[in-house]
Design an enzyme around this catalytic site. Structure first.
Site: not given
Ligand SMILES: Cc1cc2nc3c(=O)[nH]c(=O)nc-3n(C[C@H](O)[C@H](O)[C@H](O)COP(=O)(O)OP(=O)(O)OC[C@H]3O[C@@H](n4cnc5c(N)ncnc54)[C@H](O)[C@@H]3O)c2cc1C
Length: 307
Positions: A181, A230, A300
């Site tokens: 992650r 998670s 995470e």
């Molecule tokens: C119901 C649910 C189910 C999920 N299932 C999974 C799963 O199966 N597997 C999994 O891995 N995750 C899962 N997640 C967690 C999450 O969806 C993932 O980690 C997702 O990839 C995060 O993307 P985001 O755009 O929401 O990132 P954000 O939450 O907006 O950011 C997360 C991190 O990424 C950084 N970031 C975001 N965009 C950029 C960018 N353009 N450049 C540099 N840094 C950036 C942010 O600064 C932060 O540190 C789940 C979440 C939920 C709510």
């Protein structure tokens, strides 16, 4: 000069830039908690982003790139600085090369859902594991998101970045080191876009795989409540959810935050939870797991902002 005054001065004359001041981040995070950000900007072009970032750096103003905020807890005191919401950069296209290779190019703010929808429409396989991960491309790459035995590292071919020194550059997969992650990028590096390797597939089997995954998610995850997915990282060979479940603390609440009775590695917001409630539950779980199993559970979810 107070940070907010400085931010107003810095962002005021950048063309086509809508800035929201004192924006409650609970309206944006999937967990529906979080205090106000000094400023929030929806990024809609690389040029605009680059200009904004240069100016913020020159003025020593903190900034934080965000996608769909599905893996973040922002504390109740909010964020001092500028949240750069990448969701305005959302182009997704499929590219085919003469040697038969196929890739999907996606800008950082595009949702994973739009990537897999395009893959399905173009009969391309490889990205099905992303079904139901509610994040953006940038967030998923940054977190090396994964599910069902695959991670971003397995499909990523190249990433396009705005580097800490403000220059654009790209990195091939072999130059990126991937962890659980996470990937090895300095904190202030911003992901602009990514290319994913895919292969010719068959509509029916792509669709079936996605359906199977979605069905599994609906059965296992508490999708009926806001969450950040998670909360804790798994320990090799031991899912964090199982460790927590064995302690018998599923269903424990703090305010409206609750360790989901359906999946112990999810903390859900049953209504009006505050970030402080969620953080108290996190600390409670970590202490209990340490005391009873001598395991250090790491989060995470990314935690930012002020108490
Ligand atoms: C119901 C649910 C189910 C999920 N299932 C999974 C799963 O199966 N597997 C999994 O891995 N995750 C899962 N997640 C967690 C999450 O969806 C993932 O980690 C997702 O990839 C995060 O993307 P985001 O755009 O929401 O990132 P954000 O939450 O907006 O950011 C997360 C991190 O990424 C950084 N970031 C975001 N965009 C950029 C960018 N353009 N450049 C540099 N840094 C950036 C942010 O600064 C932060 O540190 C789940 C979440 C939920 C709510």
């Amino acid at each position: 000069m107070p940070v907010k005054r400085k931010i107003v001065d810095v962002l005021e004359d950048i063309p086509r830039t809508k800035v929201l001041y004192d924006e409650p981040m609970s309206n944006y995070t999937s967990l529906r908690v979080g205090g106000k950000a000094d400023a929030l900007v929806v990024i809609n072009s690389e040029e605009q982003l680059s200009k904004i970032v240069n100016r913020l750096k020159n003025e020593n103003i903190d900034f934080f790139p965000a996608g769909n905020l599905t893996n973040i807890i922002i504390r109740d005191g909010g964020y001092r600085g500028v949240i750069l919401l990448m969701t305005g950069l959302k182009k997704v296209v499929c590219q085919r090369f003469s040697d038969g290779r196929q890739v999907i190019f996606a800008e950082a703010g595009a949702s994973l859902d739009s990537v897999i929808s395009l893959a399905l429409a173009e009969e391309l396989t490889g990205m099905e594991f992303c079904a139901g991960i509610p994040g953006s491309v940038g967030g998923a790459v940054r977190m090396n998101a994964g599910a069902y035995g695959k991670e971003m590292k397995d499909v990523l071919e190249k990433i396009y970045l705005l580097d800490v020194d403000g220059t654009k550059k790209d990195l091939h997969r072999q130059d990126i080191s991937f962890g659980y992650r996470k990937i090895n990028l300095p904190l202030q590096t911003i992901i602009l876009a990514a290319k994913f390797r895919v292969e010719k597939g068959e509509t029916k089997s792509i669709k079936n795989r996605m359906k199977e995954i979605m069905q599994w998610r609906r059965e296992k995850h508490p999708l009926e409540y806001p969450s950040a997915g998670s909360v804790f990282k798994n320990i090799p060979g031991q899912p964090a959810g199982k460790i927590i479940e064995e302690l018998g603390i599923k269903g424990k609440s703090c305010g409206d935050a609750q360790i989901s009775p359906k999946h112990a590695n999810f903390i859900v917001n049953k209504g009006k939870a505050k970030a402080a409630d969620v953080l108290k539950l996190i600390a409670f779980v970590q202490e209990k797991v340490k005391k009873e199993k001598n395991i250090n559970l790491e989060t995470e979810v990314v935690i930012i902002g002020e108490d």
